[in-house]
Write a protein that holds these residues in place. Structure first.
Motif: not given
Length: 97
Positions: A12-15, A20-21, A58-59
């Motif tokens: 997963s990426t910071p994006q 999600l946030l 994805r996480v």
């Protein structure tokens, strides 16, 4: 060229996290459903709003998904146990032309 997808399990990426946030911050009644890995996507966190609108990313792990949800006051469930909410299916049906 482009016929095969590289397996990206657990990536997963910071994006992804920011997406999600943002979904949580801009929708109400959001619940999280942690989905088991597949050959294509690895572990994913499915977020479903009160009206059935949804997003999936994805996480890194099941634990990460539940911690993320808890941190943002979103109830989270194991999708393999509880399934996917009907409101998501209804929302998908309403989006078809």
């Amino acid at each position: 060229m482009g016929l095969f997808r590289r397996r990206t399990t657990g990536v997963s990426t910071p994006q992804d996290e920011a997406h999600l946030l943002e979904f949580i911050r801009t929708r109400r009644g959001v619940e999280g459903f942690v989905e088991p890995p597949t050959v294509i996507s690895g572990i994913t966190l499915l977020l479903v709003a009160h009206d059935g609108e949804w997003t999936r990313r994805r996480v890194p792990s099941v634990q990460w998904a539940h911690r993320f949800a808890n941190k943002h006051s979103v109830p989270s469930y194991d999708a393999a146990v509880v399934g996917i909410p009907q409101r998501m299916r209804d929302w998908n049906a309403r989006q078809k032309p």
